[in-house]
Every structure is written in C-alpha cells, then in structure tokens.
Design an enzyme around this catalytic site. Structure first.
Site, PDB file in Angstrom:
ATOM      1  N   ASP A 175       0.859  -1.178   0.000  1.00  0.00           N
ATOM      2  CA  ASP A 175       0.000   0.000   0.000  1.00  0.00           C
ATOM      3  C   ASP A 175       0.903   1.238   0.000  1.00  0.00           C
ATOM      4  O   ASP A 175       2.118   1.130   0.045  1.00  0.00           O
ATOM      5  CB  ASP A 175      -0.987  -0.037   1.165  1.00  0.00           C
ATOM      6  CG  ASP A 175      -0.316   0.079   2.523  1.00  0.00           C
ATOM      7  OD1 ASP A 175       0.915   0.288   2.575  1.00  0.00           O
ATOM      8  OD2 ASP A 175      -1.015  -0.045   3.539  1.00  0.00           O
ATOM      9  N   ASP A 191      -7.820  -7.527   0.085  1.00  0.00           N
ATOM     10  CA  ASP A 191      -6.950  -7.740   1.236  1.00  0.00           C
ATOM     11  C   ASP A 191      -7.753  -7.306   2.454  1.00  0.00           C
ATOM     12  O   ASP A 191      -8.627  -6.448   2.352  1.00  0.00           O
ATOM     13  CB  ASP A 191      -5.681  -6.866   1.165  1.00  0.00           C
ATOM     14  CG  ASP A 191      -5.974  -5.438   1.606  1.00  0.00           C
ATOM     15  OD1 ASP A 191      -6.561  -4.684   0.814  1.00  0.00           O
ATOM     16  OD2 ASP A 191      -5.659  -5.101   2.764  1.00  0.00           O
ATOM     17  N   CYS A 195     -12.743 -28.221   6.489  1.00  0.00           N
ATOM     18  CA  CYS A 195     -11.427 -27.586   6.314  1.00  0.00           C
ATOM     19  C   CYS A 195     -10.298 -28.582   6.561  1.00  0.00           C
ATOM     20  O   CYS A 195     -10.383 -29.415   7.462  1.00  0.00           O
ATOM     21  CB  CYS A 195     -11.298 -26.407   7.277  1.00  0.00           C
ATOM     22  SG  CYS A 195      -9.720 -25.546   7.183  1.00  0.00           S
ATOM     23  N   CYS A 251      -7.011 -27.620   7.216  1.00  0.00           N
ATOM     24  CA  CYS A 251      -5.851 -26.978   7.858  1.00  0.00           C
ATOM     25  C   CYS A 251      -5.467 -27.747   9.121  1.00  0.00           C
ATOM     26  O   CYS A 251      -6.262 -28.531   9.632  1.00  0.00           O
ATOM     27  CB  CYS A 251      -6.169 -25.519   8.176  1.00  0.00           C
ATOM     28  SG  CYS A 251      -6.990 -25.271   9.766  1.00  0.00           S
ATOM     29  N   CYS A 277      -7.947 -27.783  12.057  1.00  0.00           N
ATOM     30  CA  CYS A 277      -9.147 -28.596  11.868  1.00  0.00           C
ATOM     31  C   CYS A 277      -8.834 -30.077  11.715  1.00  0.00           C
ATOM     32  O   CYS A 277      -9.597 -30.924  12.179  1.00  0.00           O
ATOM     33  CB  CYS A 277      -9.922 -28.105  10.643  1.00  0.00           C
ATOM     34  SG  CYS A 277     -10.526 -26.416  10.817  1.00  0.00           S
ATOM     35  N   HIS A 333      -6.084 -21.320  10.279  1.00  0.00           N
ATOM     36  CA  HIS A 333      -7.413 -21.731   9.818  1.00  0.00           C
ATOM     37  C   HIS A 333      -8.114 -20.607   9.043  1.00  0.00           C
ATOM     38  O   HIS A 333      -8.698 -20.844   7.984  1.00  0.00           O
ATOM     39  CB  HIS A 333      -8.314 -22.179  10.981  1.00  0.00           C
ATOM     40  CG  HIS A 333      -9.734 -22.254  10.552  1.00  0.00           C
ATOM     41  ND1 HIS A 333     -10.228 -23.315   9.816  1.00  0.00           N
ATOM     42  CD2 HIS A 333     -10.742 -21.343  10.629  1.00  0.00           C
ATOM     43  CE1 HIS A 333     -11.483 -23.063   9.490  1.00  0.00           C
ATOM     44  NE2 HIS A 333     -11.823 -21.872   9.964  1.00  0.00           N
TER      45      HIS A 333
HETATM   46 ZN   LIG Z   1      -9.268 -25.117   9.365  1.00  0.00          ZN
END
Ligand SMILES: [Zn+2]
Length: 379
Positions: free
Chosen positions: A91, A265, A303, A305, A308, A334
């Site tokens: 930015d 973003d 999910c 990740c 999870c 996550h």
């Molecule tokens: Zn997750």
C-alpha cells in the site's frame, strides 16, 4: 511487459482471470493476506503458502518506520527479507498515516507526521511513497492518496478526491516501469456516485496497470459499500485488474466479486484469529465461548488446515483461554485457509457459470442472514 491481467471466464459481472507479475501468476479473484510489518502475523511464509495464498500485502507505513525501506533494499528487498517469493502488493502508506501516525499536517505536496513507534518526524509525498515501494521491491505499487474520512460531506469528499487525483498523476510520473511490475490508481469519492465517476475518469485518463476502489469499509456499512460498487465498477476498465482495498468479511467479498472485483486484502482473518474468532463454512465461531470446552469435534469439518485436521474445538478453546501462543497461530492458519478455500470455490463457480448457486450454498452455511455470517458472543 508490465504487470497485466488476462480474463479466463465470466459469470454475470463476476470475473475469473490471471494476474501476471514478476514473481509469478496469480489466479483471480484473489485474497491477499496482510503482511503488515514483513510478516503475516503468527504465520511462517511456508504456512501462508500452504494455505494456497499466492500473493500478500505489505504496509509501506510500517516498513518505512521499522526497519526502513533503504535497509530492506540493502538486504535484498522485501521478498528475500520475509522469505516470500510470490508477488507482493504494497500500500502507499496514506491510510496508516491517517489512522496511526501522531500529529500530522497535510499540504498540497504531501504529509508530515510523527511515527507512532518513536515520535520521530517523517514526510510522505507521492514521489517518496513510490520510491519506498520500489526499494521494497513491490510487484504492485499503489498510488499515494488521501483516504477520505467517513463521514464526509460531498464537498469534503470532492476536495479530498481531487487532491488524490493530482497525487495519482505525480505517482505515475515517479513510477519507474519494470518488467512484471505495475502501478495501481485508487478511485476515491466517498459514497457519492458523481465523485466516483469523476475519479474513474481522472485515473483512466492517466492510465494505470490496475485500478483500486479505496475509501470503503471505513464505517459506511455493507449496503452503502455495495451501492458504491454498483455505480463505480461498471465504469472501470474491463481489461485491467480491479482491487477493493481493505475488504472484508466472506459475505463482503462474495458480494464484491459478484460486482466485478478481482482482488482483496483485509486484516479480518489474521486479527480475528489472534482474538479467538474463526471464520468457518458454518459462520463465525468464538473459541473463547465455554460451550466449546469439551467439544471433541473439529473447528470446521470442511477444512483441511492443521487446526481442523488435527485438533478439537476443546483444545483450541483451551489454548485461547490459557493464552498459549499456539492458539492464535492455529486460528490464524485456519482463517487464512478458510479465505483461500472461499476464493478457490468462488473462482471455480465463476468458471463453471454457477456462481448464483454457489453463493446461495455459502450463505445458507453461514447462517440465516445472507448479508453477514452469524457470530457468537463471548461467554
Ligand atoms: Zn481449518
């Protein structure tokens, strides 16, 4: 060739495409995790990449104060400094100067302000902002602009927008074209359609590699934001990437993609992760809530990740309550994973011409309201 965008598919106003940069290609619509001070907070660069993220954002204001743009340049640039080898968008520093810096004075040439870190005096102009972003090695450089405060009268928004347009011309003149790099102009004008139209016309007359919509998500609310996009995005060039700065929740992003935005973003997934809040396919969960204390189920069964796949809600609740560092790390991972999976799903749906069905399924999962995911309160 400079940085450019090529279309891949359309579904209504929504677009799928590919952004071509000096550090590789990025499929759009894309969500860029925010790497404020040379790090996506609580994540290693490898972890960010493992979520599927391919482009991150860096903050000029933070990096110019600490460790300093010239120092980053001497150490090989921001990509090498933070071990992120994909594209980086920086930015311009304008927004943080307005929101974080101490005592500041603005004139036609630029802004003089005191650092929130040590009180030292600094000055940012369009020319210096573009120079800092070049020293950092940004693939996408943003024009230096004034983020119009909200609320503002139409007259205040007009004065602010016209200053930003003069600064956009100076940013363009200061930018040194390089292979795979580009400069984005920023559409301002608050929530006033005639001002947004004037701003788009001023920027397209100058000519940029991409166009951002700035000055939204500053308190105007989702309906006003969508209304502003409805009158602004159709005026923006079809062939260039479009970036909605600082947005937003999953529902904000879905609505903006629907209106033709390609890039996003936001600090929401990272900041929420650090405070125990998780964005999931079933809405927003607050892991501080006592009802998770003995829950052996995963945070989000949809999910993959590490939070999870390997842990229970009970463990995540414990980590957050005990203020263990791993809690914010896992929840940030996550949330970034959720945002990347969200963008992947939206892009696939655009390519398949079934965004409406996909959006309905996402909204049904988030909860009763199609406007925003249901959120748990602390307890
Ligand atoms: Zn997750």
């Amino acid at each position: 060739m400079t940085l450019h965008w090529t279309p891949a598919a359309r579904d209504g106003a929504a677009r799928a495409g590919v952004l071509h940069t000096a550090h590789g290609t990025v499929e759009t619509p894309v969500f860029m995790p925010v790497g404020t001070a040379g790090t996506v907070k609580a994540m290693t660069a490898d972890a960010v990449r493992a979520t599927g993220a391919r482009m991150v954002l860096g903050n000029t204001y933070h990096l110019m104060l600490r460790p300093g743009a010239e120092r980053v340049a001497r150490l090989g640039g921001l990509h090498r400094f933070m071990d992120w080898h994909g594209p980086i968008l920086t930015d311009s520093g304008g927004y943080q100067v307005m929101s974080l810096a101490g005592l500041r004075t603005m004139d036609e040439e630029g802004v003089t302000f005191r650092s929130h870190v040590d009180g030292a005096k600094h000055r940012l102009t369009p020319e210096r902002s573009v120079e800092i972003q070049r020293l950092l090695g940004a693939d996408v450089t943003m024009c230096f602009d004034e983020c119009t405060p909200f609320p503002a009268t139409e007259e205040q928004a007009a004065t602010s927008m016209r200053l930003s347009m003069r600064w956009a011309a100076r940013s363009r003149a200061a930018f040194q074209p390089r292979e795979g790099h580009g400069l984005f102009g920023i559409v301002q004008g608050g929530v006033h359609p005639p001002l947004r139209a004037e701003s788009v016309a001023a920027l397209t007359a100058i000519g940029f590699e991409g166009y951002a919509v700035g000055g939204l998500a500053v308190g105007e609310g989702q309906a006003a934001m969508f209304a502003t996009l409805d009158c602004t995005v159709p005026l923006m060039p079809q062939e260039a990437p479009r970036y909605l700065m600082g947005v937003g929740t999953p529902a904000d992003i879905l609505g903006a993609v629907w209106r033709g935005i390609d890039m996003f973003d936001c600090v929401i997934p990272t900041r929420s992760g650090r405070t125990g809040r998780a964005y999931t396919s079933r809405g927003v969960l607050n892991l501080r809530n006592a009802r998770h204390a003995e829950d052996p189920s995963p945070l989000d069964p949809a999910c993959g990740c590490p939070a999870c796949a390997r842990h229970s809600r009970a463990y995540l609740h414990h980590l957050i309550k005990a203020e263990e560092m791993l809690g914010p790390m896992l929840l940030t991972w996550h949330n970034i994973q959720y945002y990347q999976d969200l963008m992947r799903g939206i892009r696939d749906a655009i390519c398949a011409g079934r965004l409406a069905e996909h959006a309905a399924a996402l909204e049904a999962g988030w909860g009763s309201s199609p406007q925003a995911p249901a959120e748990e309160k602390d307890g």
